[in-house]
Motif scaffolding. Structure first.
Motif, PDB file in Angstrom:
ATOM      1  N   LEU A  96       0.832  -1.201   0.000  1.00 49.53           N
ATOM      2  CA  LEU A  96       0.000   0.000   0.000  1.00 49.53           C
ATOM      3  C   LEU A  96       0.870   1.255   0.000  1.00 49.53           C
ATOM      4  N   PHE A  97       2.025   1.161  -0.617  1.00 50.79           N
ATOM      5  CA  PHE A  97       2.954   2.282  -0.688  1.00 50.79           C
ATOM      6  C   PHE A  97       2.282   3.495  -1.331  1.00 50.79           C
ATOM      7  N   ARG A  98       2.215   4.605  -0.600  1.00 47.38           N
ATOM      8  CA  ARG A  98       1.626   5.871  -1.043  1.00 47.38           C
ATOM      9  C   ARG A  98       0.156   5.740  -1.461  1.00 47.38           C
ATOM     10  N   ALA A  99      -0.533   4.727  -0.968  1.00 48.49           N
ATOM     11  CA  ALA A  99      -1.955   4.560  -1.286  1.00 48.49           C
ATOM     12  C   ALA A  99      -2.788   5.632  -0.590  1.00 48.49           C
ATOM     13  N   ASN A 100      -3.853   6.065  -1.243  1.00 41.28           N
ATOM     14  CA  ASN A 100      -4.759   7.071  -0.678  1.00 41.28           C
ATOM     15  C   ASN A 100      -5.932   6.344  -0.026  1.00 41.28           C
TER      16      ASN A 100
ATOM     17  N   ILE B 165       4.166   2.492   3.953  1.00 39.81           N
ATOM     18  CA  ILE B 165       5.053   3.658   3.830  1.00 39.81           C
ATOM     19  C   ILE B 165       4.453   4.671   2.848  1.00 39.81           C
ATOM     20  N   GLY B 166       4.301   5.903   3.307  1.00 42.69           N
ATOM     21  CA  GLY B 166       3.782   6.956   2.441  1.00 42.69           C
ATOM     22  C   GLY B 166       2.283   6.938   2.246  1.00 42.69           C
ATOM     23  N   ALA B 167       1.583   5.989   2.867  1.00 43.18           N
ATOM     24  CA  ALA B 167       0.123   5.899   2.705  1.00 43.18           C
ATOM     25  C   ALA B 167      -0.583   7.003   3.488  1.00 43.18           C
ATOM     26  N   ASP B 168      -1.751   7.381   3.026  1.00 41.51           N
ATOM     27  CA  ASP B 168      -2.554   8.404   3.699  1.00 41.51           C
ATOM     28  C   ASP B 168      -3.790   7.738   4.292  1.00 41.51           C
ATOM     29  N   LEU B 169      -3.817   7.628   5.615  1.00 44.41           N
ATOM     30  CA  LEU B 169      -4.927   7.003   6.331  1.00 44.41           C
ATOM     31  C   LEU B 169      -5.739   8.040   7.094  1.00 44.41           C
ATOM     32  N   SER B 170      -5.699   9.272   6.649  1.00 44.30           N
ATOM     33  CA  SER B 170      -6.425  10.347   7.326  1.00 44.30           C
ATOM     34  C   SER B 170      -7.921  10.040   7.375  1.00 44.30           C
ATOM     35  N   GLY B 171      -8.472  10.061   8.583  1.00 44.36           N
ATOM     36  CA  GLY B 171      -9.901   9.829   8.745  1.00 44.36           C
ATOM     37  C   GLY B 171     -10.337   8.388   8.581  1.00 44.36           C
ATOM     38  N   ALA B 172      -9.388   7.484   8.382  1.00 43.02           N
ATOM     39  CA  ALA B 172      -9.739   6.068   8.195  1.00 43.02           C
ATOM     40  C   ALA B 172     -10.100   5.417   9.533  1.00 43.02           C
TER      41      ALA B 172
END
Length: 226
Positions: free
Chosen positions: A159-163, A180-187
């Motif tokens: 999930l490298f850099r996955a949104n 690494i680099g993933a965005d889990l904001s609000g998940a």
């Protein structure tokens, strides 16, 4: 028509831009305006960034809908091999460009088997992938905004850099996954298993966790978040 023109303008695109160009423009703007890149003590800038993200996300979703509606509807969905039972668990991933996950009319992929699938840079936003098997799948740079991956198996997935903005990952298996680099904001990762997951280098966390729910989740070091 004026609204459509405005959506292109929000993304800095010419009218008629391709879906690939739309997605790329969104990625660029989302990177620039992400709140994690701004000073935490500047509430005015943070509020502006959140509003901008909502604006570009809305523009992208609307333009995607236009792209879908403008495509011929005569195509039929990819079906399973005739010799295989017609169940979700027997789905076999074939050519990525023709996969079920990419097609707008395959919104519900509950229980689908995509083990080891190459879904790099694909757009699975809003899909229902409850209890799906995505172990060893390549999901690097993939859009998974508001995707439902509850109880899904993502063992050793990339999930490298996955949104994963506002994704549902409740009780998901994320053991040894690369974040690494993933965005889990609000998940929502309530009771998810992240044991052994790659989340940074040394003591530095390289995953965006703004507003992420980790209640009862098993963290990479094996501890349980309260």
């Amino acid at each position: 028509m004026k609204e459509i023109e405005q959506y292109y303008k929000v993304l800095g695109l010419q009218i008629g831009a391709s879906l690939e160009e739309i997605n790329q423009a969104y990625r660029d703007l989302a990177f620039i305006w992400h709140p994690d890149r701004l000073p935490k003590d500047n509430e005015r800038l943070l509020a502006k960034a959140v509003a901008k993200l909502q604006e570009i996300n809305h523009a992208r979703e609307q333009l995607k809908s236009v792209q879908v509606l403008s495509k011929p509807s005569s195509r039929t969905p990819v079906t399973q091999e005739k010799t295989a039972p017609s169940t979700a668990t027997n789905y076999r991933y074939r050519r990525p460009s023709q996969s079920q996950a990419e097609r707008p009319y395959y919104r519900d992929l509950t229980g689908v088997d995509l083990r080891g699938a190459n879904l790099k840079e694909k757009d699975l936003s809003g899909r229902k992938l409850i209890q799906a098997n995505l172990s060893y799948a390549d999901l690097s740079d993939t859009f998974l905004h508001k995707v439902n991956l509850e109880q899904a198996n993502l063992f050793r997935a990339n999930l490298f850099r996955a949104n994963l903005l506002e994704a549902n990952l409740r009780q998901a298996n994320l053991q040894e996954v690369n974040l690494i680099g993933a965005d889990l904001s609000g998940a929502d990762l309530t009771e998810a298993d992240l044991s052994g997951a790659k989340v940074g280098a040394g003591n530095r966390i390289l995953v965006k966790l703004t507003g992420t729910i980790l209640r009862g989740a098993i963290l990479p070091d094996g501890s349980i978040h309260p």
